[in-house]
Scaffold this active site. Structure first.
Site, PDB file in Angstrom:
ATOM      1  N   LYS A  76       0.859  -1.196   0.000  1.00 44.70           N
ATOM      2  CA  LYS A  76       0.000   0.000   0.000  1.00 44.70           C
ATOM      3  C   LYS A  76       0.892   1.242   0.000  1.00 44.70           C
ATOM      4  O   LYS A  76       1.923   1.276   0.676  1.00 44.70           O
ATOM      5  CB  LYS A  76      -0.892  -0.029   1.253  1.00 44.70           C
ATOM      6  CG  LYS A  76      -1.939   1.080   1.288  1.00 44.70           C
ATOM      7  CD  LYS A  76      -2.876   0.931   2.495  1.00 44.70           C
ATOM      8  CE  LYS A  76      -3.934   2.041   2.536  1.00 44.70           C
ATOM      9  NZ  LYS A  76      -4.859   1.911   3.681  1.00 44.70           N
ATOM     10  N   SER A 151      -9.923   2.173   2.858  1.00 45.82           N
ATOM     11  CA  SER A 151      -8.983   2.897   2.022  1.00 45.82           C
ATOM     12  C   SER A 151      -8.001   1.999   1.268  1.00 45.82           C
ATOM     13  O   SER A 151      -7.402   2.437   0.291  1.00 45.82           O
ATOM     14  CB  SER A 151      -8.189   3.868   2.891  1.00 45.82           C
ATOM     15  OG  SER A 151      -7.346   3.168   3.795  1.00 45.82           O
ATOM     16  N   SER A 175     -10.377  -0.132   7.003  1.00 43.75           N
ATOM     17  CA  SER A 175      -9.735   0.017   5.696  1.00 43.75           C
ATOM     18  C   SER A 175      -9.062  -1.236   5.140  1.00 43.75           C
ATOM     19  O   SER A 175      -8.649  -1.245   3.986  1.00 43.75           O
ATOM     20  CB  SER A 175      -8.703   1.146   5.752  1.00 43.75           C
ATOM     21  OG  SER A 175      -9.354   2.385   5.708  1.00 43.75           O
TER      22      SER A 175
END
Lengths: 484, 96, 482
Positions: A76, A151, A175
């Site tokens: 990420k 997210s 998330s």
């Protein structure tokens, strides 16, 4: 090859069926040809990946290969990666080439894993749909009109679409779990403090936690084995022994006490999602688990509590983005305040601005007690509810999200409804508990995630419970049609 | 009901040194008001005597040994900085 | 109207740790800009603070030294404000739960009486960087080497009633932190700085007047001057019927005036909240006691001991114990020479005078304790007189000798300063003086006793000061009276 799990790929590498360079190339090719449809990566790092793969092959030849050696992974874009752009999904950090590595990145490097690139995400991890990214929305591989969740939407989409065998995510209010649910993969948010936050760009420091996003619970255990542990650079990381998370995967769950909070099955939950969750729970019953209805009476306080604490912490955490030492700086500032106001005004998107404004307000003079201190108190009530529930049950289960993936643009004008899509995940962060989402079936052809919540540091138990389900079901093996 | 108006948003935005376009002000004011209304729910619970919870775990701070472990890395750290000269970060002239 | 001055001080003491309070970067002074600013000090995205335990220990030492309550649990808060020398746009400090609670110190007033000044609290925090306002392409340059240096902010009660009391308080705190060895106290380098809250109220009124905060005063002299001009300013306002504005003011030592710092006032809402990156700082009662055992003898205790054990006057004992370096020097010399008064007279006399004349701190005195011991031993055994000893001391001060106890002997030999104690030699000089001054001899013998001083002077002059004054006196009297 790309349908294989980490465990299978690792065995293939060890058996000499293919090299890490070959394996890495397969994934780089897939990203190259398919990610245009999804936008799941912000940065792809092919040269670096092949270099790491080459080294991994050398390590393996020398007999120094651990399980993750040579396995390609996606990171990420919230994790600082030395000499690689680390944008956090924001224009503000588009120019930020990190001069150092996050602890998680160092740990994967040390394990011999290969980084394919950095995945797309909501800007500074603030969002539940991946639509707040400055690099554009990510599409759900199951239906490209739909969001992948957020997210960690880029990581979830990339894993679901077989663009990477696994990825990292971070979870502040859901998330990891909500996008895992929306994309039909396995996601684990560990206990707060289990994984170092050093080099993971902070959104809300007392809630943020990194974890694996994989196709199976077994892979999540393999990833967590590398990620977990005390880090002297993170005061909030916990000095608690790290077990081998694969050790208990095959334990029997006969007699396991599962609690179903009645509040998680009330109004707001999509009927078709409820049906999938109910049948998953039946599956557990078949496996010998005991099901109990429980109550988490302060569940309704989780979202409001979170929307004070998270914005307050983020308003302060993001103040360092001031255009002075790194990141975006406006053109020709006329004075100091102009430099700050324009650099930040230009660098942040609307959702980030919204949260900075809320947090700034909540902490400001005259409101601090009414908002921030009050929320810290309700936070304790929420945590107490869980503690009490765990007196009677081993694991709590429920939906990871109230619906399946919604459509891109559907909720962008309605922040509050968007916030409510994290209603089942947020309380877990407030209490610092470990939580997982595992594929439990489909509703209207879209994946549904079953959420498992454990006691502090009960990751082994959650992984065991998840793995047993995955032995009996094949939801986690389903691939979206266009990415099979 | 917490109703924030444009001037409230302007004040908060300045405190946060956050540029907000004039035309977006009313929308932010409405968003913020809605969020604060949602948060009002917290006032329905009695929290008298509840200890505020700052961290999920009841842990205490580890103490670091007083040792210098960092070396000069200025060149690397400034290599992507917006504006530097003679080893200094530059900002518009500050008047004391 | 009779006005009463009310002063409270906030003193910022840099704690002398090797590394910073939340990072492993060096705190050494004077490095090239930003070479001691690591990722944490720069506030890069993703970095986290880790607390330096030495800062806690040093803070607790201070608390114990001022008889304060030590809080077994203290918490770091964030103070949020945008400024280029504050890289994270917040300063990590302790607002709600400071490490040191209420304590006090005693200061000595001009009339010799003591006054107790309350210490409200002391808390740990990180220092900011420095803005360099020279013209860097028409911009300000930022050096973050100092950012993250540990500070202890010591807040006093508004107990002081004159600038002199404020200075006495500041000196006492300085003395204590130097004794404890928790700070180098170097004011030029900014290791010891002070903000002063000053207000006036009509004499007899209970309620405080509106105060102004004078920022960043970095010398004892400036504290007194800054407060004095601020008092005048406020008095002018009040006498002409105006009102004082509560604000932050900067003292300009060149113009000897204070002026408003409006920039600092602008939207002054620091939005303090507990730093979620740090956990509560906890120290047990046992650990506090263990630290208490390491405390050195402090100035007040030392002063009392000098009076009681060494028989010094309060004035001398006080003067010798203000500066830890001086007290240690004194004790070394006093023990070796075994003459408390002589050592005290020398330290407070010649040694201090020479240091002052040369603008030196005591710790920078070029004559060390061993050298002075060697010298004083020669005075005690009559090798040289006290007067000659001053000459030897000056020679040492200007660099003669190698730093050892034998330096005095070497200089005495080299310069031929050894006292003449040979009776024959002294008699010869006296005979010559008597022969050369028949008129004075006659006057003396006719009863003008005071002239003995003249004869002693002549003899000492002829011997170049080396004749033993006692012997000279005795032989002179014999010869003149015979």
């Amino acid at each position: 090859m790309y349908n294989k799990t980490i465990a299978e790929l690792s065995a293939g590498l060890e058996a000499g069926e293919f090299s890490s360079v070959e394996l890495t190339q397969v994934y780089l090719d897939r990203i190259n040809s398919l990610d245009e449809q999804l936008n799941s990566f912000i940065t792809v790092t092919p040269e670096r990946a092949l270099e790491q793969a080459k080294n991994a092959d050398i390590q393996r030849a020398a007999g120094n290969a651990g399980i993750l050696n040579g396995i390609p992974l996606a990171q990420k874009d919230i994790f600082c990666t030395k000499d690689v752009k680390t944008s956090c999904g924001s224009k503000m950090l588009d120019p930020f080439i990190s001069p150092y590595n996050a602890t998680t990145i160092n740990k994967f490097n040390d394990s011999g894993a290969v980084m394919l690139g950095k995945t797309n995400m909501d800007e500074f991890a603030m969002g539940s749909s991946n639509e707040t990214s400055w690099y554009g929305p990510v599409k759900n591989p199951w239906k490209q009109d739909a969001v992948p969740g957020g997210s960690s939407g880029g990581s979830a989409a990339a894993v679901a679409a077989r663009l990477a065998p696994a990825a990292t995510g971070t979870d502040t209010g859901g998330s990891i779990r909500q996008p895992a649910s929306f994309c039909g993969i396995t996601g684990l948010k560990p206990t707060y403090g289990r994984v170092s936050r050093y080099g993971m760009i902070a959104f809300a420091s007392s809630l943020d936690q990194a974890g694996p996003m994989t196709r199976t619970a077994e892979d999540a255990a393999l990833m967590l084995n590398v990620m977990a542990g005390m880090d002297p650079r993170d005061s909030t990381s916990v000095d608690e022994a790290v077990p081998d998370y694969t050790a208990n995967l095959n334990d029997s769950i006969e007699g396991l006490k599962i609690g179903l909070p009645k509040e998680y099955f009330s109004e707001g939950l999509d009927d078709s999602v409820a049906k999938v969750i109910e049948s998953a729970v039946k599956e557990y019953e078949k496996m010998g688990a005991v099901i109990k209805e429980i109550s988490l009476p302060t569940s309704n306080l989780a979202v409001p509590t979170y929307y004070i604490i998270a914005p307050s912490e983020c308003s302060s955490n993001l103040s360092r983005m001031d255009g002075v030492r790194f990141g975006h700086r406006c053109k020709d500032p006329k004075d100091l305040n102009d430099l700050y106001i324009r650099s930040r005004g230009e660098g942040f998107g609307p959702e980030v601005k919204r949260r900075i404004l809320v947090g700034t307000y909540a902490l400001s003079e005259g409101f601090y007690d009414a908002y921030y201190v009050k929320a810290q108190k309700t936070r304790r009530l929420i945590a107490n509810d869980f503690n009490q529930a765990f007196d009677d049950v081993d694991v709590i289960m429920g939906p990871a999200a109230p619906s399946t993936a919604f459509n891109i643009g559907e909720l962008t004008d309605d922040p509050i409804t968007m916030y409510l899509s994290d209603i089942y995940t947020i309380a877990v962060n407030l209490a610092g508990l470990p939580g997982m989402s595992i594929p439990a079936g489909f509703a209207n052809d879209m994946p549904v995630g079953l959420q498992l919540i454990g006691k502090h540091f009960a990751e082994s138990k959650l992984l065991n419970v998840a793995h047993q389900f995955q032995k009996e079901t094949d939801w986690h093996l389903k691939a979206p049609a266009s990415f099979k | 009901m917490s109703r924030l108006d444009k001037s409230d948003v302007e004040k908060i935005a300045f405190l946060a040194r956050l540029g907000v376009d004039e035309q977006d002000m009313p929308e932010y004011a409405a968003n913020l008001s809605n969020i604060l209304d949602m948060v009002e729910q917290l006032n329905s619970v009695d929290t008298d005597g509840v200890k505020p919870m700052a961290h999920p775990l009841d842990a205490v701070q580890r103490l670091r040994a007083d040792e210098v472990t960092e070396v000069n890395d200025r060149e690397n750290l400034q290599s992507h900085a917006p504006e530097t000269a003679e080893g200094l970060y530059l900002v518009p002239r500050v008047v004391e | 109207m009779q006005w009463e001055v009310v002063i409270g001080l906030e003193i910022h003491v840099q704690l002398s740790t090797k590394s910073k309070i939340f990072s492993g970067a060096s705190t050494a002074y004077g490095a090239e800009p930003n070479t001691q600013a690591c990722t944490v000090d720069l506030g890069l995205p993703g970095v986290l603070p880790v607390f330096n335990g030495e800062a806690l220990k040093k803070s607790v030492m201070f608390g114990l030294a001022v008889g304060a309550q030590i809080n077994e649990r203290s918490v770091f808060d964030r103070k949020n404000y945008f400024y280029p020398d504050s890289p994270k746009a917040y300063q990590i400090s302790q607002l709600y739960y400071p490490v040191v609670g209420e304590g006090h110190i005693d200061i000595v007033l001009e009339d010799g009486s003591q006054k107790r000044i309350g210490v409200t609290r002391a808390h740990m925090e990180e220092d900011a960087g420095k803005s360099l306002h020279e013209n860097f392409h028409k911009q300000t340059g930022i050096d973050l080497n100092r950012a993250g240096t540990p500070l202890l902010e010591i807040v006093s009660e508004p107990d002081m009633r004159s600038p002199k009391e404020a200075v006495a308080y500041m000196r006492k705190i300085h003395s204590i932190v130097r004794y404890l060895g928790i700070s180098d106290g170097n004011m030029q380098e900014g290791s010891f700085r002070c903000d002063a809250n000053v207000s006036l109220r009509p004499k007899g009124q209970e309620e405080f007047g509106t105060r102004a905060e004078l920022k960043n005063i970095n010398s004892f002299r400036f504290v007194e001057k800054a407060i004095n001009v601020e008092i005048e300013r406020q008095m002018d306002i009040l006498e002409s019927g105006g009102t004082v504005t509560q604000e932050t003011r900067l003292y300009d030592s060149e113009k000897n005036e204070t002026r408003s710092m409006r920039s600092k006032e602008e939207a002054n809402d620091y939005r303090y909240f507990p730093d979620p990156d740090l956990l509560p700082i906890v120290i047990s009662a046992e650990e506090i006691e263990a630290i208490r055992k390491t405390l050195p003898e402090l100035p007040d205790a030392k002063c009392a001991r000098y009076m009681e054990q060494l028989g010094l006057s309060e004035k001398d004992a006080r003067a010798l114990t203000v500066d830890r370096d001086m007290a240690e020097y004194y004790e070394q010399v006093q023990q070796a020479v075994d003459d408390a008064k002589m050592a005290a007279n020398w330290l407070l006399g010649e040694v201090s005078a020479m240091n002052n004349k040369n603008g030196l701190e005591f710790k920078d005195c070029p004559v060390n304790a061993v050298q002075l011991t060697g010298l004083l031993k020669r005075v005690k055994d009559n090798t040289i007189s006290g007067k000659i000893a001053k000459e030897v001391f000056e020679a040492m001060f200007t660099g003669e000798g190698s730093g050892g106890e034998g330096d005095a002997d070497t200089i005495i030999d080299k310069k031929g300063l050894k006292q003449i104690t040979d009776t024959g030699a002294i008699e010869a000089i006296i005979d010559e003086v008597i022969a050369n001054n028949p008129g004075q001899v006659a006057e003396f013998q006719s009863g003008k006793d005071k002239l003995i001083g003249f004869f002693v002077g002549q003899v000492m002059k002829a011997s170049k000061g080396k004749a033993n004054p006692g012997q000279v006196n005795q032989i002179l009297m014999q010869k003149l009276r015979s």
